[in-house]
Write a protein that holds these residues in place. Structure first.
Motif, mmCIF file in Angstrom:
data_model
loop_
_atom_site.group_PDB
_atom_site.id
_atom_site.type_symbol
_atom_site.label_atom_id
_atom_site.label_comp_id
_atom_site.label_asym_id
_atom_site.label_seq_id
_atom_site.Cartn_x
_atom_site.Cartn_y
_atom_site.Cartn_z
ATOM 1 N N ALA A 36 9.191 25.652 -23.238
ATOM 2 C CA ALA A 36 7.933 26.545 -23.958
ATOM 3 C C ALA A 36 7.491 27.724 -22.706
ATOM 4 N N CYS A 37 7.918 27.457 -21.470
ATOM 5 C CA CYS A 37 7.745 28.498 -20.517
ATOM 6 C C CYS A 37 8.628 30.033 -20.886
ATOM 7 N N ALA A 38 9.745 29.533 -21.265
ATOM 8 C CA ALA A 38 10.850 30.608 -21.708
ATOM 9 C C ALA A 38 10.252 31.607 -22.575
ATOM 10 N N ASP A 39 9.306 31.120 -23.586
ATOM 11 C CA ASP A 39 8.520 32.038 -24.404
ATOM 12 C C ASP A 39 7.305 32.497 -23.879
ATOM 13 N N ALA A 40 6.725 31.489 -23.387
ATOM 14 C CA ALA A 40 5.231 31.632 -22.985
ATOM 15 C C ALA A 40 5.231 32.911 -21.881
ATOM 16 N N GLY A 41 5.929 32.909 -20.600
ATOM 17 C CA GLY A 41 6.080 33.825 -19.580
ATOM 18 C C GLY A 41 6.334 35.063 -20.015
ATOM 19 N N PRO A 42 7.226 35.481 -20.704
ATOM 20 C CA PRO A 42 7.516 36.831 -20.897
ATOM 21 C C PRO A 42 6.330 37.568 -22.274
ATOM 22 N N LEU A 43 5.815 36.576 -23.134
ATOM 23 C CA LEU A 43 4.679 37.037 -23.791
ATOM 24 C C LEU A 43 3.473 37.353 -23.119
ATOM 25 N N PHE A 44 3.237 36.525 -22.139
ATOM 26 C CA PHE A 44 2.136 36.654 -21.137
ATOM 27 C C PHE A 44 2.315 37.855 -20.357
ATOM 28 N N GLU A 45 3.480 38.053 -19.978
ATOM 29 C CA GLU A 45 3.715 39.250 -19.157
ATOM 30 C C GLU A 45 3.560 40.905 -19.951
ATOM 31 N N ARG A 46 3.942 40.677 -21.161
ATOM 32 C CA ARG A 46 3.922 41.788 -21.915
ATOM 33 C C ARG A 46 2.312 41.905 -22.146
ATOM 34 N N ILE A 47 1.598 41.163 -22.827
ATOM 35 C CA ILE A 47 0.141 41.320 -23.022
ATOM 36 C C ILE A 47 -0.428 41.700 -21.678
ATOM 37 N N ALA A 48 -0.108 40.938 -20.606
ATOM 38 C CA ALA A 48 -0.970 41.356 -19.375
ATOM 39 C C ALA A 48 -0.807 42.933 -19.006
ATOM 40 N N ALA A 49 0.468 43.264 -19.259
ATOM 41 C CA ALA A 49 0.876 44.589 -18.823
ATOM 42 C C ALA A 49 -0.351 45.641 -19.590
ATOM 43 N N ARG A 50 -0.678 45.396 -20.767
ATOM 44 C CA ARG A 50 -1.655 46.102 -21.209
ATOM 45 C C ARG A 50 -3.105 46.136 -20.901
ATOM 46 N N HIS A 51 -3.312 45.181 -20.031
ATOM 47 C CA HIS A 51 -4.637 44.851 -19.264
ATOM 48 C C HIS A 51 -4.776 44.820 -17.851
ATOM 49 N N PRO A 52 -4.860 46.126 -17.204
ATOM 50 C CA PRO A 52 -4.505 46.430 -15.859
ATOM 51 C C PRO A 52 -5.902 45.937 -15.223
ATOM 52 N N ASP A 53 -6.835 45.993 -15.867
ATOM 53 C CA ASP A 53 -8.205 45.319 -15.129
ATOM 54 C C ASP A 53 -8.255 43.634 -15.010
ATOM 55 N N ILE A 54 -7.273 43.113 -15.365
ATOM 56 C CA ILE A 54 -7.234 41.634 -14.989
ATOM 57 C C ILE A 54 -5.840 41.388 -14.134
ATOM 58 N N VAL A 55 -6.316 40.839 -13.123
ATOM 59 C CA VAL A 55 -5.285 40.357 -12.091
ATOM 60 C C VAL A 55 -4.367 39.223 -12.717
ATOM 61 N N SER A 56 -3.247 39.459 -13.026
ATOM 62 C CA SER A 56 -2.480 38.406 -13.753
ATOM 63 C C SER A 56 -1.144 37.935 -12.862
ATOM 64 N N LEU A 57 -1.104 36.871 -12.670
ATOM 65 C CA LEU A 57 0.001 36.369 -11.962
ATOM 66 C C LEU A 57 0.801 35.434 -12.738
ATOM 67 N N VAL A 58 2.332 35.334 -12.448
ATOM 68 C CA VAL A 58 2.889 34.199 -13.120
ATOM 69 C C VAL A 58 3.650 33.392 -11.947
ATOM 70 N N LEU A 59 3.322 32.071 -11.733
ATOM 71 C CA LEU A 59 3.456 31.154 -10.424
ATOM 72 C C LEU A 59 4.433 30.032 -11.043
ATOM 73 N N ASP A 60 5.594 30.351 -10.553
ATOM 74 C CA ASP A 60 6.701 29.180 -10.578
ATOM 75 C C ASP A 60 6.270 27.974 -9.835
ATOM 76 N N CYS A 61 5.949 26.736 -10.489
ATOM 77 C CA CYS A 61 5.699 25.710 -9.940
ATOM 78 C C CYS A 61 6.537 25.247 -9.027
ATOM 79 N N ALA A 62 7.640 25.392 -9.009
ATOM 80 C CA ALA A 62 8.723 25.070 -8.044
ATOM 81 C C ALA A 62 8.605 25.632 -6.668
ATOM 82 N N ASN A 63 7.768 26.806 -6.633
ATOM 83 C CA ASN A 63 7.498 27.635 -5.343
ATOM 84 C C ASN A 63 6.218 27.819 -4.982
#
Length: 117
Positions: free
Chosen positions: A35-62
């Motif tokens: 599910a992350c394979a779809d959720a990550g890119p979708l989140f990044e695409r939408i987050a890029a349109r909202h620069p007033d929100i700090v958006s981070l993608v965190l890999d649980c392995a790291n």
């Protein structure tokens, strides 16, 4: 602000990220999560349109385990350092874009109009 793929290595780094007046969205993902394979890119695409929100993608392995993350993808939403929402998954694939867009829209900071309360 904006989107970043990040690594947070300890509690102090979480506190640093959350110590902003802007909303903070932390998306926890895993390379082993289909599910992350779809959720990550979708989140990044939408987050890029909202620069007033700090958006981070965190890999649980790291990133150290967060007590509110039981599985992936999980999105934690903070405002002024306070946890506001925990979203586990992004709904069925056909509704994901609308769900994520509506979530961002709820937290977009809009300027106050003079003379309104």
């Amino acid at each position: 602000m904006g989107i970043a793929t990040a690594t947070i290595t300890n509690a102090e780094e979480y506190e640093k990220v959350l110590s902003t007046s802007h909303p903070v969205f932390l998306l926890f993902v895993s390379a082993r999560c289909p599910a992350c394979a779809d959720a990550g890119p979708l989140f990044e695409r939408i987050a890029a349109r909202h620069p007033d929100i700090v958006s981070l993608v965190l890999d649980c392995a790291n990133t150290p385990q967060h007590p509110h993350v039981k599985g992936t993808p999980t999105l934690l939403v903070y405002v002024m350092g306070e946890l506001m929402e925990i979203i586990e998954g992004f709904d069925p694939i056909k509704d994901q874009e609308k769900t994520v867009e509506e979530l961002f829209d709820r937290y977009v900071q809009r300027p106050l109009l003079h003379g309104t309360t």
